[in-house]
Design a protein around this motif. Structure first.
Motif, PDB file in Angstrom:
ATOM      1  N   VAL A   2     -42.972  16.134 -16.475  1.00  0.00           N
ATOM      2  CA  VAL A   2     -42.207  15.269 -15.581  1.00  0.00           C
ATOM      3  C   VAL A   2     -42.548  13.813 -15.843  1.00  0.00           C
ATOM      4  CG1 VAL A   2     -41.834  14.641 -13.180  1.00  0.00           C
ATOM      5  CG2 VAL A   2     -42.043  17.054 -13.806  1.00  0.00           C
ATOM      6  N   GLN A   3     -41.516  12.995 -15.854  1.00  0.00           N
ATOM      7  CA  GLN A   3     -41.709  11.552 -16.025  1.00  0.00           C
ATOM      8  C   GLN A   3     -40.876  10.788 -15.024  1.00  0.00           C
ATOM      9  OE1 GLN A   3     -40.768  10.681 -20.212  1.00  0.00           O
ATOM     10  NE2 GLN A   3     -42.840   9.883 -20.387  1.00  0.00           N
ATOM     11  N   LEU A   4     -41.430   9.679 -14.543  1.00  0.00           N
ATOM     12  CA  LEU A   4     -40.678   8.724 -13.738  1.00  0.00           C
ATOM     13  C   LEU A   4     -40.631   7.428 -14.530  1.00  0.00           C
ATOM     14  CD1 LEU A   4     -42.160   9.161 -10.126  1.00  0.00           C
ATOM     15  CD2 LEU A   4     -40.239  10.344 -11.169  1.00  0.00           C
ATOM     16  N   VAL A   5     -39.443   6.906 -14.732  1.00  0.00           N
ATOM     17  CA  VAL A   5     -39.284   5.685 -15.515  1.00  0.00           C
ATOM     18  C   VAL A   5     -38.551   4.650 -14.679  1.00  0.00           C
ATOM     19  CG1 VAL A   5     -38.342   4.650 -17.600  1.00  0.00           C
ATOM     20  CG2 VAL A   5     -39.270   6.981 -17.669  1.00  0.00           C
ATOM     21  N   GLU A   6     -39.236   3.522 -14.424  1.00  0.00           N
ATOM     22  CA  GLU A   6     -38.628   2.432 -13.664  1.00  0.00           C
ATOM     23  C   GLU A   6     -37.957   1.443 -14.607  1.00  0.00           C
ATOM     24  OE1 GLU A   6     -42.619   2.914 -11.197  1.00  0.00           O
ATOM     25  OE2 GLU A   6     -42.127   2.721 -13.330  1.00  0.00           O
ATOM     26  N   SER A   7     -36.973   0.747 -14.077  1.00  0.00           N
ATOM     27  CA  SER A   7     -36.314  -0.323 -14.822  1.00  0.00           C
ATOM     28  C   SER A   7     -35.726  -1.314 -13.821  1.00  0.00           C
ATOM     29  CB  SER A   7     -35.217   0.233 -15.728  1.00  0.00           C
ATOM     30  OG  SER A   7     -34.234   0.912 -14.958  1.00  0.00           O
ATOM     31  N   GLY A   8     -35.353  -2.485 -14.338  1.00  0.00           N
ATOM     32  CA  GLY A   8     -34.668  -3.457 -13.501  1.00  0.00           C
ATOM     33  C   GLY A   8     -35.499  -4.644 -13.068  1.00  0.00           C
ATOM     34  N   ALA A  23     -35.846   6.730 -12.538  1.00  0.00           N
ATOM     35  CA  ALA A  23     -35.244   8.008 -12.893  1.00  0.00           C
ATOM     36  C   ALA A  23     -36.330   9.029 -13.195  1.00  0.00           C
ATOM     37  CB  ALA A  23     -34.341   7.837 -14.111  1.00  0.00           C
ATOM     38  N   ALA A  24     -36.212  10.183 -12.574  1.00  0.00           N
ATOM     39  CA  ALA A  24     -37.147  11.274 -12.818  1.00  0.00           C
ATOM     40  C   ALA A  24     -36.530  12.248 -13.805  1.00  0.00           C
ATOM     41  CB  ALA A  24     -37.468  11.995 -11.519  1.00  0.00           C
ATOM     42  N   TYR A  93     -43.915  -3.257  -9.323  1.00  0.00           N
ATOM     43  CA  TYR A  93     -43.320  -2.281  -8.422  1.00  0.00           C
ATOM     44  C   TYR A  93     -43.397  -0.893  -9.056  1.00  0.00           C
ATOM     45  CZ  TYR A  93     -41.647  -5.888  -5.303  1.00  0.00           C
ATOM     46  OH  TYR A  93     -41.579  -6.922  -4.384  1.00  0.00           O
ATOM     47  N   TYR A  94     -43.864   0.061  -8.260  1.00  0.00           N
ATOM     48  CA  TYR A  94     -44.054   1.429  -8.731  1.00  0.00           C
ATOM     49  C   TYR A  94     -43.191   2.395  -7.926  1.00  0.00           C
ATOM     50  CZ  TYR A  94     -48.317  -0.394 -10.913  1.00  0.00           C
ATOM     51  OH  TYR A  94     -49.200  -1.104 -11.667  1.00  0.00           O
ATOM     52  N   CYS A  95     -42.666   3.352  -8.627  1.00  0.00           N
ATOM     53  CA  CYS A  95     -41.913   4.438  -8.021  1.00  0.00           C
ATOM     54  C   CYS A  95     -42.851   5.639  -7.838  1.00  0.00           C
ATOM     55  CB  CYS A  95     -40.752   4.801  -8.944  1.00  0.00           C
ATOM     56  SG  CYS A  95     -39.863   6.271  -8.513  1.00  0.00           S
ATOM     57  N   ASN A  96     -42.678   6.331  -6.735  1.00  0.00           N
ATOM     58  CA  ASN A  96     -43.467   7.532  -6.452  1.00  0.00           C
ATOM     59  C   ASN A  96     -42.536   8.646  -5.991  1.00  0.00           C
ATOM     60  OD1 ASN A  96     -44.792   9.070  -3.898  1.00  0.00           O
ATOM     61  ND2 ASN A  96     -46.284   8.800  -5.535  1.00  0.00           N
ATOM     62  N   ALA A  97     -42.809   9.857  -6.464  1.00  0.00           N
ATOM     63  CA  ALA A  97     -41.962  10.984  -6.069  1.00  0.00           C
ATOM     64  C   ALA A  97     -42.811  12.219  -5.799  1.00  0.00           C
ATOM     65  CB  ALA A  97     -40.938  11.290  -7.157  1.00  0.00           C
ATOM     66  N   ASP A  98     -42.484  12.852  -4.700  1.00  0.00           N
ATOM     67  CA  ASP A  98     -43.076  14.148  -4.337  1.00  0.00           C
ATOM     68  C   ASP A  98     -42.052  15.201  -4.782  1.00  0.00           C
ATOM     69  OD1 ASP A  98     -43.428  15.787  -1.089  1.00  0.00           O
ATOM     70  OD2 ASP A  98     -43.999  16.448  -3.104  1.00  0.00           O
ATOM     71  N   LEU A  99     -42.400  15.956  -5.817  1.00  0.00           N
ATOM     72  CA  LEU A  99     -41.385  16.851  -6.352  1.00  0.00           C
ATOM     73  C   LEU A  99     -41.954  18.212  -6.736  1.00  0.00           C
ATOM     74  CD1 LEU A  99     -41.768  16.858  -9.698  1.00  0.00           C
ATOM     75  CD2 LEU A  99     -40.842  14.581  -9.438  1.00  0.00           C
ATOM     76  N   PHE A 113     -45.931  12.221  -8.324  1.00  0.00           N
ATOM     77  CA  PHE A 113     -45.849  11.537  -9.606  1.00  0.00           C
ATOM     78  C   PHE A 113     -45.593  10.051  -9.412  1.00  0.00           C
ATOM     79  CE2 PHE A 113     -45.930  14.879 -12.771  1.00  0.00           C
ATOM     80  CZ  PHE A 113     -45.714  16.011 -12.002  1.00  0.00           C
ATOM     81  N   TRP A 114     -46.060   9.269 -10.383  1.00  0.00           N
ATOM     82  CA  TRP A 114     -45.884   7.814 -10.360  1.00  0.00           C
ATOM     83  C   TRP A 114     -45.206   7.361 -11.647  1.00  0.00           C
ATOM     84  CZ3 TRP A 114     -47.321   4.670  -6.317  1.00  0.00           C
ATOM     85  CH2 TRP A 114     -48.134   5.249  -5.325  1.00  0.00           C
ATOM     86  N   GLY A 115     -44.419   6.309 -11.513  1.00  0.00           N
ATOM     87  CA  GLY A 115     -43.877   5.646 -12.689  1.00  0.00           C
ATOM     88  C   GLY A 115     -44.891   4.671 -13.247  1.00  0.00           C
ATOM     89  N   GLN A 116     -44.516   4.046 -14.365  1.00  0.00           N
ATOM     90  CA  GLN A 116     -45.432   3.142 -15.063  1.00  0.00           C
ATOM     91  C   GLN A 116     -45.433   1.743 -14.466  1.00  0.00           C
ATOM     92  OE1 GLN A 116     -42.396   3.729 -16.002  1.00  0.00           O
ATOM     93  NE2 GLN A 116     -41.543   1.757 -16.657  1.00  0.00           N
ATOM     94  N   GLY A 117     -44.469   1.458 -13.625  1.00  0.00           N
ATOM     95  CA  GLY A 117     -44.392   0.149 -12.982  1.00  0.00           C
ATOM     96  C   GLY A 117     -43.446  -0.790 -13.699  1.00  0.00           C
ATOM     97  N   THR A 118     -42.844  -1.687 -12.931  1.00  0.00           N
ATOM     98  CA  THR A 118     -41.981  -2.726 -13.496  1.00  0.00           C
ATOM     99  C   THR A 118     -42.307  -4.043 -12.797  1.00  0.00           C
ATOM    100  OG1 THR A 118     -39.688  -3.330 -14.021  1.00  0.00           O
ATOM    101  CG2 THR A 118     -40.056  -2.268 -11.896  1.00  0.00           C
ATOM    102  N   GLN A 119     -42.428  -5.096 -13.589  1.00  0.00           N
ATOM    103  CA  GLN A 119     -42.849  -6.389 -13.055  1.00  0.00           C
ATOM    104  C   GLN A 119     -41.674  -7.119 -12.413  1.00  0.00           C
ATOM    105  OE1 GLN A 119     -46.047  -8.029 -13.110  1.00  0.00           O
ATOM    106  NE2 GLN A 119     -44.965  -9.440 -11.734  1.00  0.00           N
ATOM    107  N   VAL A 120     -41.894  -7.610 -11.206  1.00  0.00           N
ATOM    108  CA  VAL A 120     -40.944  -8.482 -10.524  1.00  0.00           C
ATOM    109  C   VAL A 120     -41.650  -9.807 -10.270  1.00  0.00           C
ATOM    110  CG1 VAL A 120     -39.642  -8.892  -8.412  1.00  0.00           C
ATOM    111  CG2 VAL A 120     -39.642  -6.619  -9.458  1.00  0.00           C
ATOM    112  N   THR A 121     -41.064 -10.882 -10.785  1.00  0.00           N
ATOM    113  CA  THR A 121     -41.637 -12.204 -10.602  1.00  0.00           C
ATOM    114  C   THR A 121     -40.600 -13.102  -9.951  1.00  0.00           C
ATOM    115  OG1 THR A 121     -43.027 -11.937 -12.565  1.00  0.00           O
ATOM    116  CG2 THR A 121     -42.733 -14.171 -11.720  1.00  0.00           C
ATOM    117  N   VAL A 122     -40.961 -13.697  -8.827  1.00  0.00           N
ATOM    118  CA  VAL A 122     -40.054 -14.575  -8.092  1.00  0.00           C
ATOM    119  C   VAL A 122     -40.623 -15.985  -8.134  1.00  0.00           C
ATOM    120  CG1 VAL A 122     -38.840 -14.982  -5.936  1.00  0.00           C
ATOM    121  CG2 VAL A 122     -39.467 -12.649  -6.588  1.00  0.00           C
TER     122      VAL A 122
END
Length: 124
Positions: A2-8, A23-24, A93-99, A113-122
């Motif tokens: 299982v993989q969680l992949v963040e984007s955006g 996306a899981a 920002y990290y995504c987490n899923a109970d699956l 499961f956790w995603g690898q994280g995606t950087q948000v800079t404001v």
């Protein structure tokens, strides 16, 4: 597996908006609660938003009214729409899923499961 992949993620000016996706994939039977967390430099990871399988959401006070979590169960994907971004929203920002998924052994297991994280800079 299982993989969680963040984007955006990305760089945006204060007041701007971003939409994160997670996306899981893998041998997934079902996804229960999903959540978004964030971690700023030097700070602990904090819960930003949660969303149940039926779409019930809950938010941290700091983002309520500005962030909206949603999910597409057919695509095993969760989203985080962020508007009126502030410099203090800067974080990974990290995504987490109970699956529930099928292990290589053939056993069915429920896990977190956790995603690898995606950087948000404001920027201000």
């Amino acid at each position: 597996q299982v993989q969680l992949v963040e984007s955006g993620g990305g760089l945006v000016q204060a007041g701007g908006s971003l939409r994160l996706s997670c996306a899981a994939s893998g041998s997934i039977f079902s996804i229960n609660n999903m959540a978004w967390y964030r971690q700023a430099p030097g700070k602990q990871r904090e819960l930003v938003a949660t969303i149940t399988r039926d779409g019930t959401t809950n938010y941290a006070d700091s983002v309520r009214g500005r962030f909206t979590a949603s999910r597409d169960n057919a695509k095993n994907t969760v989203y985080l729409q962020m508007i009126i971004l502030k410099p203090e929203d800067t974080a990974v920002y990290y995504c987490n899923a109970d699956l529930t998924y099928l292990r290589v052994s053939g056993a069915v297991k429920r896990d977190d499961f956790w995603g690898q994280g995606t950087q948000v800079t404001v920027s201000s």
